[in-house]
Design a protein around this motif. Structure first.
Motif, PDB file in Angstrom:
ATOM      1  N   ARG A   1       0.827  -1.208   0.000  1.00  0.00           N
ATOM      2  CA  ARG A   1       0.000   0.000   0.000  1.00  0.00           C
ATOM      3  C   ARG A   1       0.865   1.263   0.000  1.00  0.00           C
ATOM      4  O   ARG A   1       0.519   2.270  -0.638  1.00  0.00           O
ATOM      5  CB  ARG A   1      -0.941  -0.014   1.198  1.00  0.00           C
ATOM      6  N   VAL A   2       1.972   1.211   0.711  1.00  0.00           N
ATOM      7  CA  VAL A   2       2.879   2.356   0.710  1.00  0.00           C
ATOM      8  C   VAL A   2       3.497   2.534  -0.665  1.00  0.00           C
ATOM      9  O   VAL A   2       3.607   3.664  -1.179  1.00  0.00           O
ATOM     10  CB  VAL A   2       3.974   2.190   1.779  1.00  0.00           C
ATOM     11  N   THR A   3       3.892   1.438  -1.285  1.00  0.00           N
ATOM     12  CA  THR A   3       4.459   1.513  -2.634  1.00  0.00           C
ATOM     13  C   THR A   3       3.473   2.141  -3.603  1.00  0.00           C
ATOM     14  O   THR A   3       3.839   3.014  -4.408  1.00  0.00           O
ATOM     15  CB  THR A   3       4.855   0.108  -3.126  1.00  0.00           C
ATOM     16  N   ALA A   4       2.216   1.728  -3.525  1.00  0.00           N
ATOM     17  CA  ALA A   4       1.197   2.287  -4.404  1.00  0.00           C
ATOM     18  C   ALA A   4       1.031   3.783  -4.172  1.00  0.00           C
ATOM     19  O   ALA A   4       0.921   4.574  -5.120  1.00  0.00           O
ATOM     20  CB  ALA A   4      -0.126   1.565  -4.175  1.00  0.00           C
ATOM     21  N   ALA A   5       1.041   4.200  -2.911  1.00  0.00           N
ATOM     22  CA  ALA A   5       0.885   5.626  -2.588  1.00  0.00           C
ATOM     23  C   ALA A   5       2.080   6.431  -3.055  1.00  0.00           C
ATOM     24  O   ALA A   5       1.943   7.531  -3.599  1.00  0.00           O
ATOM     25  CB  ALA A   5       0.687   5.796  -1.085  1.00  0.00           C
TER      26      ALA A   5
END
Length: 316
Positions: free
Chosen positions: A302-306
């Motif tokens: 999720r952090v990578t996507a953000a």
């Protein structure tokens, strides 16, 4: 690794051996919260109320007026929901020296299920005037918080998890009310978390580092009162702040961080990760962590996507 409930009881027995004003008032869950360890050590200072959480608060308040330093021991959901009115009227409004040990807090409650999950407690308790709210990350901080709370004059809510997590703090760690702890130094992305979720976020940062995303990890043990200067220093220079909490994203850590940045006029994007505006569900712990995006692997995803969506320059 030790679970926070075990550390809470063991530390309380240690402190009570030196302070005969320390008492425990239990709500028929001593074998789960581990308050039974205190009962065995100090039977004359242990009060079993049964399934009567509101009465339990009243008894603790009465004891506090006689000079005792009582702890309430039950599941977090029973304190922040069933017993909320007497906590508000008897403890918060009078600034009573009562300590609320919210065991089995958060999403992960073993086989207890969704009725016992408490994903709203931080939002509820931080809105209560006079109340100090603390969510320790691991066994080291849990012990330090118990010692601090025993010496503190005034009401305290301590969020305790059922299961152990990998410790992330050194054994000589000293708890300082309000201050945040930088668990990992990194680049312009700050991952801000609280409670045991900070341990999973720390692991997620290591996974992110392997992907070329250098994130710093900031642990916020004190939800209230927050040392805002400490938080701002920890995220200084960041171009994206991502909060991750085992709690609803409404009114908890994410709200606290966003409010702090806004009040200081700091225009940094804040992404809140946690449970959305919906009830949780029953299930095995690992399943629930994955479903709600809170396991180390899912946090990293999720952090990578953000980051890729909003801050591509953070990828080196």
């Amino acid at each position: 690794m030790k679970a926070q409930r075990d550390v809470w009881a063991e530390t309380l027995v240690e402190v009570a051996g030196l302070d005969d004003t320390v008492m425990v008032v239990d709500g028929d869950l001593a074998n789960s919260t581990k308050a039974d360890l205190f009962a065995k050590a100090f039977p004359d200072r242990f009060v079993e109320v049964g399934i009567a959480e509101q009465n339990m608060v009243g008894i603790a308040f009465g004891l506090s007026t006689l000079g005792y330093r009582p702890w309430l021991s039950t599941f977090g959901v029973f304190l922040t929901h069933r017993a909320l009115d007497p906590i508000r009227m008897l403890v918060s409004q009078t600034h009573a020296s009562v300590r609320l040990a919210g065991a089995y807090s958060g999403l992960l409650n073993g086989s207890s299920g969704k009725t016992h999950q408490d994903i709203e407690d931080l939002a509820i308790m931080r809105a209560m005037p006079n109340l100090t709210v603390i969510a320790p990350v691991d066994e080291v901080e849990a012990a330090a918080v118990v010692r601090w709370s025993c010496a503190h004059d005034g009401p305290v809510y301590v969020r305790l998890a059922r299961d152990a997590v990998a410790p992330v703090l050194p054994v000589d760690y000293m708890f300082e009310l309000g201050s945040v702890v930088v668990l990992r130094h990194g680049g312009p992305v700050a991952l801000v978390s609280t409670g045991v979720q900070s341990s999973r976020v720390f692991d997620a940062a290591e996974l992110l580092a392997a992907q070329g995303i250098d994130a710093r990890v900031v642990h916020v043990p004190t939800i209230k009162p927050l040392d805002e200067t400490s938080l701002l220093a920890a995220i200084d220079g960041c171009t994206h702040v991502i909060t991750i909490e085992e709690h609803t994203i409404i009114g908890g850590l994410g709200g606290l961080v966003a409010e702090t940045l806004t009040s200081h006029g700091i225009a940094v994007p804040v992404t809140r990760l946690g449970l959305a505006d919906s009830w949780s569900e029953s299930g095995p712990n690992e399943f629930l962590l994955d479903k709600y995006g809170l396991s180390a692997g899912r946090v990293a995803e999720r952090v990578t996507a953000a980051v890729l969506a909003d801050l591509p320059t953070a990828v080196h």
